[in-house]
Write a protein that holds these residues in place. Sequence first.
Motif, PDB file in Angstrom:
ATOM      1  N   TYR A  40       0.651  -1.163  -0.093  1.00 22.03           N
ATOM      2  CA  TYR A  40      -0.115  -0.004   0.171  1.00 22.03           C
ATOM      3  C   TYR A  40       0.963   1.333   0.017  1.00 22.03           C
ATOM      4  O   TYR A  40       0.661   2.322  -0.697  1.00 22.03           O
ATOM      5  CB  TYR A  40      -0.981   0.185   1.266  1.00 22.03           C
ATOM      6  CG  TYR A  40      -1.903   1.202   1.081  1.00 22.03           C
ATOM      7  CD1 TYR A  40      -2.837   1.352   0.331  1.00 22.03           C
ATOM      8  CD2 TYR A  40      -1.702   1.995   2.108  1.00 22.03           C
ATOM      9  CE1 TYR A  40      -3.808   2.468   0.063  1.00 22.03           C
ATOM     10  CE2 TYR A  40      -2.544   3.312   1.991  1.00 22.03           C
ATOM     11  CZ  TYR A  40      -3.653   3.353   1.150  1.00 22.03           C
ATOM     12  OH  TYR A  40      -4.405   4.501   0.884  1.00 22.03           O
ATOM     13  N   GLU A  96      -1.824   4.721  -9.429  1.00 22.69           N
ATOM     14  CA  GLU A  96      -2.314   3.495  -8.957  1.00 22.69           C
ATOM     15  C   GLU A  96      -3.881   4.003  -8.261  1.00 22.69           C
ATOM     16  O   GLU A  96      -4.649   2.988  -8.124  1.00 22.69           O
ATOM     17  CB  GLU A  96      -1.764   2.649  -8.262  1.00 22.69           C
ATOM     18  CG  GLU A  96      -0.382   2.009  -8.926  1.00 22.69           C
ATOM     19  CD  GLU A  96       0.722   2.783  -9.143  1.00 22.69           C
ATOM     20  OE1 GLU A  96       1.662   2.281  -9.997  1.00 22.69           O
ATOM     21  OE2 GLU A  96       0.999   3.735  -8.267  1.00 22.69           O
ATOM     22  N   SER A 136      -7.167   5.744  -7.337  1.00 21.76           N
ATOM     23  CA  SER A 136      -8.395   6.429  -7.782  1.00 21.76           C
ATOM     24  C   SER A 136      -8.816   7.522  -7.770  1.00 21.76           C
ATOM     25  O   SER A 136      -8.205   8.534  -6.770  1.00 21.76           O
ATOM     26  CB  SER A 136      -9.674   5.374  -7.446  1.00 21.76           C
ATOM     27  OG  SER A 136     -10.089   5.918  -6.148  1.00 21.76           O
ATOM     28  N   LEU A 162      -3.477  -9.260  -7.832  1.00 21.27           N
ATOM     29  CA  LEU A 162      -3.606  -7.800  -7.636  1.00 21.27           C
ATOM     30  C   LEU A 162      -2.817  -7.206  -8.859  1.00 21.27           C
ATOM     31  O   LEU A 162      -3.123  -6.173  -9.325  1.00 21.27           O
ATOM     32  CB  LEU A 162      -2.993  -7.389  -6.267  1.00 21.27           C
ATOM     33  CG  LEU A 162      -2.774  -6.003  -6.053  1.00 21.27           C
ATOM     34  CD1 LEU A 162      -4.334  -5.223  -6.457  1.00 21.27           C
ATOM     35  CD2 LEU A 162      -2.420  -5.464  -4.782  1.00 21.27           C
ATOM     36  N   TYR A 199      -4.772  -6.934 -11.994  1.00 20.08           N
ATOM     37  CA  TYR A 199      -5.764  -5.717 -11.874  1.00 20.08           C
ATOM     38  C   TYR A 199      -5.201  -4.643 -12.315  1.00 20.08           C
ATOM     39  O   TYR A 199      -5.476  -3.710 -13.026  1.00 20.08           O
ATOM     40  CB  TYR A 199      -6.204  -5.726 -10.524  1.00 20.08           C
ATOM     41  CG  TYR A 199      -7.392  -6.566 -10.250  1.00 20.08           C
ATOM     42  CD1 TYR A 199      -8.478  -6.615 -10.989  1.00 20.08           C
ATOM     43  CD2 TYR A 199      -7.551  -7.443  -9.169  1.00 20.08           C
ATOM     44  CE1 TYR A 199      -9.665  -7.293 -10.773  1.00 20.08           C
ATOM     45  CE2 TYR A 199      -8.612  -8.254  -8.834  1.00 20.08           C
ATOM     46  CZ  TYR A 199      -9.674  -8.200  -9.738  1.00 20.08           C
ATOM     47  OH  TYR A 199     -10.737  -9.035  -9.313  1.00 20.08           O
ATOM     48  N   LEU A 200      -3.778  -4.699 -11.695  1.00 20.97           N
ATOM     49  CA  LEU A 200      -3.186  -3.071 -11.968  1.00 20.97           C
ATOM     50  C   LEU A 200      -2.634  -3.075 -13.395  1.00 20.97           C
ATOM     51  O   LEU A 200      -2.889  -1.900 -14.059  1.00 20.97           O
ATOM     52  CB  LEU A 200      -1.968  -2.946 -11.078  1.00 20.97           C
ATOM     53  CG  LEU A 200      -2.220  -2.706  -9.577  1.00 20.97           C
ATOM     54  CD1 LEU A 200      -0.938  -2.913  -8.754  1.00 20.97           C
ATOM     55  CD2 LEU A 200      -2.902  -1.602  -9.066  1.00 20.97           C
ATOM     56  N   ALA A 208      -6.751  -1.128 -13.453  1.00 22.18           N
ATOM     57  CA  ALA A 208      -7.554  -0.876 -12.343  1.00 22.18           C
ATOM     58  C   ALA A 208      -6.897   0.254 -11.302  1.00 22.18           C
ATOM     59  O   ALA A 208      -5.802   0.417 -11.161  1.00 22.18           O
ATOM     60  CB  ALA A 208      -7.785  -2.216 -11.456  1.00 22.18           C
ATOM     61  N   TRP A 209      -7.740   0.861 -10.695  1.00 24.34           N
ATOM     62  CA  TRP A 209      -7.202   1.547  -9.666  1.00 24.34           C
ATOM     63  C   TRP A 209      -7.404   1.039  -8.056  1.00 24.34           C
ATOM     64  O   TRP A 209      -8.421   0.156  -7.812  1.00 24.34           O
ATOM     65  CB  TRP A 209      -8.354   3.057  -9.598  1.00 24.34           C
ATOM     66  CG  TRP A 209      -8.114   3.639 -10.763  1.00 24.34           C
ATOM     67  CD1 TRP A 209      -7.370   4.128 -11.608  1.00 24.34           C
ATOM     68  CD2 TRP A 209      -9.566   4.290 -11.293  1.00 24.34           C
ATOM     69  NE1 TRP A 209      -7.473   4.884 -12.577  1.00 24.34           N
ATOM     70  CE2 TRP A 209      -9.106   5.039 -12.586  1.00 24.34           C
ATOM     71  CE3 TRP A 209     -10.760   4.409 -11.336  1.00 24.34           C
ATOM     72  CZ2 TRP A 209      -9.843   5.692 -13.489  1.00 24.34           C
ATOM     73  CZ3 TRP A 209     -11.746   5.108 -11.838  1.00 24.34           C
ATOM     74  CH2 TRP A 209     -11.073   5.708 -13.047  1.00 24.34           C
ATOM     75  N   ILE A 210      -6.791   1.479  -7.120  1.00 25.07           N
ATOM     76  CA  ILE A 210      -6.763   1.216  -5.806  1.00 25.07           C
ATOM     77  C   ILE A 210      -7.828   2.245  -5.255  1.00 25.07           C
ATOM     78  O   ILE A 210      -7.336   3.476  -5.364  1.00 25.07           O
ATOM     79  CB  ILE A 210      -5.510   1.152  -5.120  1.00 25.07           C
ATOM     80  CG1 ILE A 210      -4.471   0.171  -5.794  1.00 25.07           C
ATOM     81  CG2 ILE A 210      -5.806   0.751  -3.497  1.00 25.07           C
ATOM     82  CD1 ILE A 210      -5.074  -1.272  -5.841  1.00 25.07           C
ATOM     83  N   CYS A 211      -8.704   1.901  -4.644  1.00 21.98           N
ATOM     84  CA  CYS A 211      -9.747   3.027  -4.007  1.00 21.98           C
ATOM     85  C   CYS A 211      -9.675   3.529  -2.692  1.00 21.98           C
ATOM     86  O   CYS A 211     -10.909   3.903  -1.815  1.00 21.98           O
ATOM     87  CB  CYS A 211     -11.197   2.650  -4.426  1.00 21.98           C
ATOM     88  SG  CYS A 211     -11.500   2.292  -6.269  1.00 21.98           S
ATOM     89  N   VAL A 239     -10.545  -2.690  -5.407  1.00 24.44           N
ATOM     90  CA  VAL A 239     -10.199  -2.201  -6.653  1.00 24.44           C
ATOM     91  C   VAL A 239     -11.283  -1.942  -7.643  1.00 24.44           C
ATOM     92  O   VAL A 239     -12.376  -2.643  -7.479  1.00 24.44           O
ATOM     93  CB  VAL A 239      -9.305  -3.365  -7.302  1.00 24.44           C
ATOM     94  CG1 VAL A 239      -7.817  -3.403  -6.430  1.00 24.44           C
ATOM     95  CG2 VAL A 239      -9.792  -4.708  -7.503  1.00 24.44           C
TER      96      VAL A 239
END
Length: 255
Positions: free
Chosen positions: A168, A175, A177, A206, A209-210, A214-217, A233
Amino acid sequence: MRVLTIPGDSGPSFSKLSLSLASTKKEVKEVQKLRYKVFIEAMGLTALANSEGLDKDEFDDYCDHLIVRDTKTLKVVGTYRILGPNAARQLGKYYSESEFDLSRLENIRGGLAEAGRACIHPDYRSGAVIMMLWAGLAAYMRRERCSHLIGCASISLADGGHNAAAIYRAFGEDEMSPLEYRVKPHLPFPIENMDEGHEARIPPLLKGYLRAGAWICGEPAWDPDFHSADLFVMLPIGNLDNRYAKHYGTEDIAK
């Protein structure tokens, strides 16, 4: 069962695999057995063990279940479950809402498809199965006219949580959102209690996704049942690389 067999010229890794959506209770049970072996037995989660040998919950009856099957042995070797917006409306919630406050996403709720319980048999983790599952997700989202794919990406806490914190902390603005899509965990994972200086080892799901955009929210939630830190995500359909569906011939999945 509606099977979508990968053409033989896709390579030897794909020639013995097929992609489908579960259409019977028997097929759903096959999925639940695989999830049990991977999520409960292999991870040693004795608190979740049961005599049926099934990983199941209330969401399974409302979800569509993607299946990758070995066509030679007929064994289910990969699965992903998807909760579409109509099914979520019937159920009254998404799985993610057990861990995160999604109130900021209310304006796009009608276009959200939630993916979860990604699971691959240990003998089939060369990459072919997850690529087929991604192809199925892409085709499903187009069929259901969904604007965003959401889900929880889990990070094991087997090392005490240091890797989850390192991952994180390593995220940059690219990365994360936009602020309007940030969510809050109901039970935050205590990042501030974790030592710094550890190397971030991103789990394959993960990482996938990236790579897909994808975004980390927001900050991770703590899931004590599965002994994991979970990141919420979100993947806009516009960011999803359509080569999955086009290359593997899954445009007509489950029509």
